[in-house]
Scaffold this active site. Structure first.
Site, mmCIF file in Angstrom:
data_model
loop_
_atom_site.group_PDB
_atom_site.id
_atom_site.type_symbol
_atom_site.label_atom_id
_atom_site.label_comp_id
_atom_site.label_asym_id
_atom_site.label_seq_id
_atom_site.Cartn_x
_atom_site.Cartn_y
_atom_site.Cartn_z
ATOM 1 N N HIS A 132 0.841 -1.195 0.000
ATOM 2 C CA HIS A 132 0.000 0.000 0.000
ATOM 3 C C HIS A 132 0.871 1.238 0.000
ATOM 4 O O HIS A 132 1.411 1.651 1.033
ATOM 5 C CB HIS A 132 -0.935 -0.028 1.222
ATOM 6 N N ASN B 4 -4.307 4.988 7.335
ATOM 7 C CA ASN B 4 -5.613 5.609 7.065
ATOM 8 C C ASN B 4 -6.553 5.436 8.248
ATOM 9 O O ASN B 4 -7.358 6.304 8.555
ATOM 10 C CB ASN B 4 -6.249 5.007 5.812
HETATM 11 P P1 NAI Z 1 -7.063 5.546 -11.027
HETATM 12 O O1 NAI Z 1 -8.503 5.540 -11.334
HETATM 13 O O2 NAI Z 1 -6.293 6.820 -11.109
HETATM 14 O O3 NAI Z 1 -6.317 4.502 -11.976
HETATM 15 C C1 NAI Z 1 -6.762 3.202 -12.222
HETATM 16 C C2 NAI Z 1 -6.234 2.774 -13.580
HETATM 17 O O4 NAI Z 1 -6.458 1.382 -13.726
HETATM 18 C C3 NAI Z 1 -6.913 3.470 -14.755
HETATM 19 O O5 NAI Z 1 -5.923 4.059 -15.574
HETATM 20 C C4 NAI Z 1 -7.638 2.351 -15.479
HETATM 21 O O6 NAI Z 1 -7.665 2.527 -16.874
HETATM 22 C C5 NAI Z 1 -6.803 1.139 -15.079
HETATM 23 N N1 NAI Z 1 -7.518 -0.131 -15.155
HETATM 24 C C6 NAI Z 1 -8.729 -0.431 -14.660
HETATM 25 N N2 NAI Z 1 -9.008 -1.724 -14.891
HETATM 26 C C7 NAI Z 1 -7.959 -2.237 -15.547
HETATM 27 C C8 NAI Z 1 -7.644 -3.537 -16.052
HETATM 28 N N3 NAI Z 1 -8.483 -4.550 -15.941
HETATM 29 N N4 NAI Z 1 -6.464 -3.697 -16.668
HETATM 30 C C9 NAI Z 1 -5.585 -2.688 -16.790
HETATM 31 N N5 NAI Z 1 -5.832 -1.457 -16.321
HETATM 32 C C10 NAI Z 1 -7.000 -1.233 -15.711
HETATM 33 O O7 NAI Z 1 -6.928 4.866 -9.585
HETATM 34 P P2 NAI Z 1 -5.853 5.121 -8.458
HETATM 35 O O8 NAI Z 1 -6.242 6.267 -7.631
HETATM 36 O O9 NAI Z 1 -4.497 5.078 -9.056
HETATM 37 O O10 NAI Z 1 -6.056 3.823 -7.543
HETATM 38 C C11 NAI Z 1 -5.593 2.560 -7.934
HETATM 39 C C12 NAI Z 1 -5.529 1.660 -6.724
HETATM 40 O O11 NAI Z 1 -4.680 2.236 -5.753
HETATM 41 C C13 NAI Z 1 -6.871 1.464 -6.028
HETATM 42 O O12 NAI Z 1 -6.934 0.143 -5.570
HETATM 43 C C14 NAI Z 1 -6.833 2.459 -4.872
HETATM 44 O O13 NAI Z 1 -7.618 2.036 -3.791
HETATM 45 C C15 NAI Z 1 -5.379 2.388 -4.505
HETATM 46 N N6 NAI Z 1 -4.837 3.577 -3.818
HETATM 47 C C16 NAI Z 1 -5.156 4.839 -4.232
HETATM 48 C C17 NAI Z 1 -4.604 5.939 -3.593
HETATM 49 C C18 NAI Z 1 -4.885 7.332 -4.059
HETATM 50 O O14 NAI Z 1 -4.557 8.279 -3.350
HETATM 51 N N7 NAI Z 1 -5.456 7.510 -5.233
HETATM 52 C C19 NAI Z 1 -3.686 5.776 -2.438
HETATM 53 C C20 NAI Z 1 -3.363 4.407 -2.129
HETATM 54 C C21 NAI Z 1 -3.952 3.362 -2.782
#
Ligand code: NAI
Length: 686
Positions: A442, A492
């Site tokens: 994480h 968190n």
């Molecule tokens: P985001 O929405 O910015 O990015 C997700 C990406 O995954 C998108 O570019 C999408 O096209 C891609 N994607 C979705 N399904 C896919 C698949 N089957 N194959 C390939 N690519 C796929 O999301 P974000 O914010 O980067 O979050 C990603 C993960 O990280 C989540 O699990 C979130 O809970 C976790 N996270 C997020 C934080 C944040 O501050 N945004 C902090 C820590 C963890």
């Protein structure tokens, strides 16, 4: 090791070559890193006294370690220096030794490869010349202020006349380090050369010794006694923006030292020692030294396995995946970055390029890092990856479908890591043939700034997989913290009640800027309201809802209202604050303005109470790891040594009474967690 006189040397080796050049090598016994411990300094004193009996043509000081030149003084000895007189005596003796080195009439040269920090740089400054190897790992700096102290082996006396006052004060007051080529530019080293030219550079310096480096007149001017008070005032103001004096006194002490004694090096040297001795015994310095060791504890969690990752495959090129991939490439790994379309990967590649340029500067290094990062829409990198990091949408089904697809292609022994922030690993792992290989990594946003990575162990995760994941985290220069797979993990979970209390206060009509000021006065780097706006109120709401569905508690309506009206924080231009040019618009607060005592306590006690709950549930192993996690994961006032150390310092029973008072006044969200009773044993024992 060598014998000098009757004394056997443990740490130093001295060889004199055919040209009568003495090569003195520091190889700190039984350790991988050189530090200037008291025994190293004592031996150095003996050796220098012996050298002067039969003076060589030149003396070259170098490191016998691959890891670097010298990391600094031995911080583990600082604890025993908490008696001011003893500290002063020790510092003066070390200053004497370096003075002896400085006084030699023959050329003395420090050859620096890798880090050269704190006392290590002060030793190099006592040499007449310095040569640095031009490699990325070479860094020169005086980072003492970060430990709540300041240089004590003459660094503040010798650096300004060498590189100019403004540059020197900037380095000392911020603790920032410089590369070999930057050191050459500012005159800190005489040469910055590739490793193969180091010996040549030594011979060149001896054959035609240059005049002592002196900065240009304009750079020396600020040291003039008529200008010093003005510059001192400016420096104090600049330091105050980041480090208020009552929390971080050491940079101010250093400015005073320079202001009053810069004309008189001898007195300044003595006063430097006196001031450092005073700093060392202060609680804030001892706490910051504690934080240094907590950091080492976390680094240690990444040891104990020989797992070496070379190829990383990141799936999901969004905010997190894109930045994780870039960070891994920056740290020298081969990375493939997968998303559904090239268009979804492009922004991540752009950000990566910006990061490489900022961190690596040299076009060749930037290009090499960029070459290590491959866009990969087809997921070809899965097969050869040692570590796969999934960072796609926070959706159980979508993540499970992906795992089913990639598991059969994964190499044996490869790690499958998820960056999920809320889905229990156990639920994600049910679709896997081998659920023991799924681990959480994480990362926090922004990846390049946040040092901590929570290494999450699910019910089925194999212990060896957790060790490998921690080792990988260490390899990419992040701090691994082992946590149990529970809602919100550690950071968190503890941060959210603190943020929510701040939001409740806004609902009560308290001005956001006053709430933030209360947290800043405690020593937080940013107030909770501004932090919530920066993280994004939609993200805060989603985390708060997940946590309250598992752990109870109410999500404040004020937060829902803000999100439903599209006021998401900094990213939308308005949250609790309005943002202009990326900056929160808020009425100026006076840090001396007396705020109601409850304001600060309400924030901090929500955080402390949740910390007690996490310890009771075993989310982390012990109080030290909790303190480390909260300091490196949230920026919790480092000079307080962490939440549990703070409770200990303030007195556990008094803190419990205060919590009980808050419960009576503000209701059941302050109900004392049973974890406080267990803390009685843990805190007293520690
Ligand atoms: P985001 O929405 O910015 O990015 C997700 C990406 O995954 C998108 O570019 C999408 O096209 C891609 N994607 C979705 N399904 C896919 C698949 N089957 N194959 C390939 N690519 C796929 O999301 P974000 O914010 O980067 O979050 C990603 C993960 O990280 C989540 O699990 C979130 O809970 C976790 N996270 C997020 C934080 C944040 O501050 N945004 C902090 C820590 C963890």
């Amino acid at each position: 090791m060598d014998k000098v006189g009757d004394q056997q040397m443990k740490h130093w080796r001295l060889e004199v070559d055919d040209e009568n050049i003495a090569w003195l090598t520091l190889d700190y016994a039984d350790a991988s890193t050189n530090v200037l411990s008291s025994s190293v300094m004592e031996e150095l004193g003996v050796i220098l006294a012996d050298i002067i009996q039969t003076p060589p043509a030149a003396l070259v000081i170098q490191s016998g370690k691959k890891s670097g030149f010298i990391a600094g003084a031995d911080v583990s000895e600082f604890g025993s220096l908490c008696d001011g007189d003893r500290a002063f005596k020790y510092i003066r003796e070390s200053q004497e030794t370096l003075y002896q080195l400085e006084s030699f009439h023959f050329p003395t040269i420090a050859v620096i490869s890798g880090f050269c920090m704190g006392g290590g740089l002060e030793l190099a400054l006592a040499c007449r010349y310095r040569i640095a190897e031009d490699i990325p790992s070479t860094r020169l700096g005086l980072p003492e202020v970060r430990l709540g102290i300041h240089p004590g082996f003459g660094g503040s006396v010798r650096l300004p006349p060498l590189v100019g006052t403004v540059t020197a004060m900037d380095m000392i007051l911020t603790g920032r380090s410089v590369s070999a080529s930057a050191a050459r530019k500012i005159g800190l080293v005489n040469y910055s050369v590739p490793g193969r030219h180091l010996v040549n550079a030594v011979h060149k310096l001896i054959a035609s010794p240059p005049k002592k480096q002196k900065p240009a007149f304009l750079k020396r001017l600020p040291s003039h006694r008529l200008i010093r008070p003005l510059l001192a005032k400016y420096l104090r103001k600049k330091v105050a923006v980041k480090a208020p004096e009552h929390h971080y006194p050491s940079p101010y002490a250093l400015i005073d030292l320079w202001l009053h004694h810069a004309d008189d090096p001898e007195t300044m040297m003595e006063e430097e020692a006196r001031s450092l001795a005073r700093m060392l015994v202060r609680e804030s310095a001892q706490n910051l030294i504690r934080v240094f060791f907590l950091q080492s504890t976390l680094k240690g969690l990444g040891k104990g396995t020989d797992f070496k990752a070379k190829n990383v495959h990141v799936i999901g090129a969004g905010t997190m995946g894109g930045d994780i991939a870039a960070w891994c490439a920056l740290r020298g790994l081969n990375v493939s970055l997968q998303d559904r379309t090239p268009e979804s990967i492009a922004p991540a590649m752009k950000r990566a390029y910006k990061l490489f340029k900022k961190k690596l500067k040299k076009p060749r290094l930037v290009q090499e890092a960029f070459d290590r990062l491959m866009p990969d829409t087809q997921g070809l990198g899965v097969k050869r990856a040692d570590v796969i990091i999934e960072a796609i949408f926070e959706d159980l089904k979508v993540k499970q479908e992906l795992y089913q697809k990639i598991e059969p292609q994964m190499k044996e022994g490869a790690l499958l890591a998820t960056n999920t922030s809320s889905i229990p690993l156990e639920e994600l792992a049910v679709v896997l043939k081998d659920p023991s290989r799924l681990v959480g990594l994480h990362f926090f946003n922004p990846v390049a700034m946040m040092q901590l990575v929570e290494v999450v162990k699910g019910k089925d995760t194999d212990d060896e997989v957790v060790r490998k994941a921690a080792a990988f985290t260490g390899k990419i220069n992040r701090l691994p913290l082992r946590v149990k797979s529970t809602p919100g993990f550690l950071v968190n979970r503890i941060l959210m009640p603190y943020l929510m209390e701040a939001v409740v206060m806004v609902g009560e009509g308290i001005e956001p800027a006053r709430i933030d000021q209360a947290a800043l006065n405690f020593g937080m780097p940013m107030g909770p309201i501004e932090l919530a706006d920066t993280v994004g109120l939609d993200i805060c709401l989603s985390v708060a809802e997940i946590l309250s569905s598992h752990l109870g508690g109410k999500v404040p309506d004020v937060l829902r209202d803000r999100v439903s009206t599209g006021n998401l924080g900094k990213k939308s231009g308005r949250g609790f604050y309005e943002y202009r040019k990326g900056k929160a618009v808020k009425p100026k607060q006076d840090s001396n303005d007396r705020l109601p005592e409850d304001l600060q306590d309400r924030l901090i006690f929500r955080l402390l109470n949740e910390s007690a709950a996490c310890l009771r549930e075993g989310v982390v192993e012990d109080t030290d790891q909790l303190d480390a996690g909260i300091i490196f994961g949230t920026g919790f006032a480092p000079f307080r040594g962490g939440p549990m150390h703070y409770v200990k310092a303030k007195g556990l029973e008094d803190q419990i009474k205060r919590l009980e008072f808050l419960e009576q006044t503000y209701g059941e969200r302050f109900r004392k967690d049973e974890g406080w009773d267990q803390l009685r044993d843990q805190i007293i024992e520690s």
